[in-house]
Design a protein around this motif. Structure first.
Motif, PDB file in Angstrom:
ATOM      1  N   THR A   1       0.824  -1.203   0.000  1.00 27.27           N
ATOM      2  CA  THR A   1       0.000   0.000   0.000  1.00 27.27           C
ATOM      3  C   THR A   1       0.859   1.254   0.000  1.00 27.27           C
ATOM      4  OG1 THR A   1      -1.769  -1.174   1.159  1.00 27.27           O
ATOM      5  CG2 THR A   1      -1.795   1.235   1.275  1.00 27.27           C
TER       6      THR A   1
ATOM      7  N   GLU B   1       2.392   1.659  -3.553  1.00 24.62           N
ATOM      8  CA  GLU B   1       1.437   2.047  -4.590  1.00 24.62           C
ATOM      9  C   GLU B   1       0.907   3.464  -4.371  1.00 24.62           C
ATOM     10  OE1 GLU B   1       0.541   0.598  -7.396  1.00 24.62           O
ATOM     11  OE2 GLU B   1       1.826  -1.153  -7.104  1.00 24.62           O
TER      12      GLU B   1
ATOM     13  N   ALA C   1      -0.208   2.925  -8.506  1.00 24.86           N
ATOM     14  CA  ALA C   1      -1.563   3.134  -9.014  1.00 24.86           C
ATOM     15  C   ALA C   1      -2.464   3.906  -8.060  1.00 24.86           C
ATOM     16  CB  ALA C   1      -2.203   1.781  -9.343  1.00 24.86           C
ATOM     17  N   ALA C   2      -2.106   3.986  -6.778  1.00 22.87           N
ATOM     18  CA  ALA C   2      -2.911   4.746  -5.817  1.00 22.87           C
ATOM     19  C   ALA C   2      -2.384   6.161  -5.610  1.00 22.87           C
ATOM     20  CB  ALA C   2      -2.965   4.018  -4.475  1.00 22.87           C
TER      21      ALA C   2
ATOM     22  N   CYS D   1      -5.542  -1.045  -0.976  1.00 15.41           N
ATOM     23  CA  CYS D   1      -4.577  -1.743  -1.825  1.00 15.41           C
ATOM     24  C   CYS D   1      -4.491  -3.186  -1.362  1.00 15.41           C
ATOM     25  CB  CYS D   1      -3.205  -1.081  -1.760  1.00 15.41           C
ATOM     26  SG  CYS D   1      -3.182   0.616  -2.383  1.00 15.41           S
TER      27      CYS D   1
ATOM     28  N   VAL E   1     -10.554   4.202  -4.625  1.00 11.12           N
ATOM     29  CA  VAL E   1      -9.954   3.255  -5.555  1.00 11.12           C
ATOM     30  C   VAL E   1      -9.540   1.989  -4.803  1.00 11.12           C
ATOM     31  CG1 VAL E   1      -7.608   4.188  -5.267  1.00 11.12           C
ATOM     32  CG2 VAL E   1      -8.200   2.989  -7.398  1.00 11.12           C
TER      33      VAL E   1
ATOM     34  N   VAL F   1      -6.801  -0.943  -5.446  1.00 10.48           N
ATOM     35  CA  VAL F   1      -5.658  -1.346  -6.256  1.00 10.48           C
ATOM     36  C   VAL F   1      -5.341  -2.792  -5.918  1.00 10.48           C
ATOM     37  CG1 VAL F   1      -3.206  -0.950  -6.725  1.00 10.48           C
ATOM     38  CG2 VAL F   1      -4.742   0.997  -6.362  1.00 10.48           C
TER      39      VAL F   1
ATOM     40  N   GLU G   1      -8.121  -0.801 -10.006  1.00  7.21           N
ATOM     41  CA  GLU G   1      -6.912  -0.646 -10.793  1.00  7.21           C
ATOM     42  C   GLU G   1      -5.921  -1.756 -10.473  1.00  7.21           C
ATOM     43  OE1 GLU G   1      -6.650   1.512 -13.091  1.00  7.21           O
ATOM     44  OE2 GLU G   1      -8.160   3.040 -12.595  1.00  7.21           O
ATOM     45  N   ARG G   2      -5.132  -2.101 -11.459  1.00  2.52           N
ATOM     46  CA  ARG G   2      -4.067  -3.080 -11.250  1.00  2.52           C
ATOM     47  C   ARG G   2      -2.855  -2.390 -10.643  1.00  2.52           C
ATOM     48  NH1 ARG G   2      -1.698  -6.982 -16.025  1.00  2.52           N
ATOM     49  NH2 ARG G   2      -0.165  -8.118 -14.787  1.00  2.52           N
ATOM     50  N   ALA G   3      -2.208  -3.040  -9.682  1.00  2.00           N
ATOM     51  CA  ALA G   3      -1.013  -2.469  -9.060  1.00  2.00           C
ATOM     52  C   ALA G   3       0.040  -2.169 -10.118  1.00  2.00           C
ATOM     53  CB  ALA G   3      -0.457  -3.430  -8.019  1.00  2.00           C
TER      54      ALA G   3
END
Length: 327
Positions: free
Chosen positions: A133, A136, A141-142, A150, A265, A267, A302-304
């Motif tokens: 987390t 990201e 992505a975050a 995440c 979001v 992730v 979302e993908r990491a």
């Protein structure tokens, strides 16, 4: 949606030319890295997680660490971060990974500190999903989201939370442990002692078990989640159903978090996320059906971005931030 809010400063030792070291301990592998202040992995080491007792698992972790110390850059290491499958106890420095039965209340920080090359270095423990987390949210992505979930979906299922633009690990380091939230009240017993947990339904191991129980067999190679994904891409109904079941469990967990803390979001990383093409479409469909209240609806999936490096980068980042904050 993402904002332009300032991101937390993490790998601060870069200013002094230092590196951070990281260990990422999971049920399948133990990885290590040297990470610079920009979040780039400079050196790597890896061993499979042994199936033996606590000494065997510790031996693999120390082998990874020893390999890192052979590089000249080790002299520049300012701190060591350990991201471990949980539960963890960051105050006690112990870990009890659900998917590593040999370790219960295992004093990983104490044992790692005993390594000759670690003497004098700050050692910081965190959960592997919290590490993911942090990474990201920092450069993945975050990034730019003030509130995020995440997740690591692999041998197990872990998660971490970003709330009000900060990673929140909780008093023991286990906040956001979504893998062991019950989503099937009458479900099968889980290794954690509860039943119907997200992990019991959505991990790579569970996807494979579900498919095999329904008569699926791989066309070639081992029976694992990657092979189930190959079959799903070819339209195999049992393989598609296995991923749909996993997606439903993940969606129920994400919707519960969105309802509790209003995330923007979700992730998803880990080995199962490599099959995003067969996992994410049903996940988004199910999420729309579970997260229905206006403040919980619309969560992005979302993908990491950092893939397999997220746990390492995050553990290093958390160690760097903790070390800087202690000065």
């Amino acid at each position: 949606m993402a904002t332009d809010a300032a991101q937390p400063s993490l790998l601060l030792p870069e200013a002094g030319g230092g590196l951070l070291a990281a260990l990422d301990i999971g049920g399948t592998k133990i990885a290590g890295a040297l990470v610079d202040g920009g979040g780039t992995v400079r050196r790597r080491a890896r061993r499979p997680t042994p199936a033996g007792g606590d000494t065997a698992v510790l031996g693999a972790a120390l082998d990874v660490l020893t390999e890192l110390t052979t590089h000249q850059e080790w002299r520049s290491v300012a701190a060591l971060g350990i991201g471990s499958a949980g539960p963890v106890d960051i105050a006690a420095g112990t870990v009890s990974p659900v998917n590593i039965p040999a370790w219960r209340g295992f004093p990983i920080v104490e044992r790692v500190r005993a390594h000759p090359a670690v003497a004098g270095l700050p050692v910081v423990l965190c959960g592997d999903a919290v590490a993911m987390t942090a990474a990201e949210h920092w450069i993945g992505a975050a990034r730019g989201y003030r509130n995020a979930l995440c997740m690591v979906v692999s041998t197990g299922v872990g998660a971490g939370l970003v709330l009000d633009n900060a990673v929140r690990s909780g008093p023991t380091g286990n906040a956001g442990h979504l893998g062991h939230i019950t989503v099937d009240l009458l479900g099968e017993p889980c290794v954690c002692g509860s039943r119907g947990c997200v992990e019991q339904l959505a991990s790579g191991t569970s996807i494979t078990r579900h498919a095999v129980a329904q008569g699926w067999q791989p066309d070639e190679g081992p029976a694992d989640a990657a092979a189930v994904a190959v079959s799903a891409r070819r339209g195999h109904p049992v393989a598609l159903a296995a991923f749909d079941s996993a997606a439903r469990a993940l969606a129920a967990g994400i919707a519960a978090v969105a309802t509790l803390v209003e995330i923007e979001v979700a992730v998803i990383g880990g080995g199962v996320a490599e099959a995003a093409d067969v996992l994410f479409p049903p996940l988004r469909d199910h999420l729309a059906g579970y997260a229905t209240l206006p403040f919980a609806a619309g969560v992005r999936v979302e993908r990491a971005a950092l893939r397999g490096d997220a746990g390492l980068v995050g553990a290093a980042a958390i160690a760097g931030a903790a070390t800087a904050g202690a000065r």
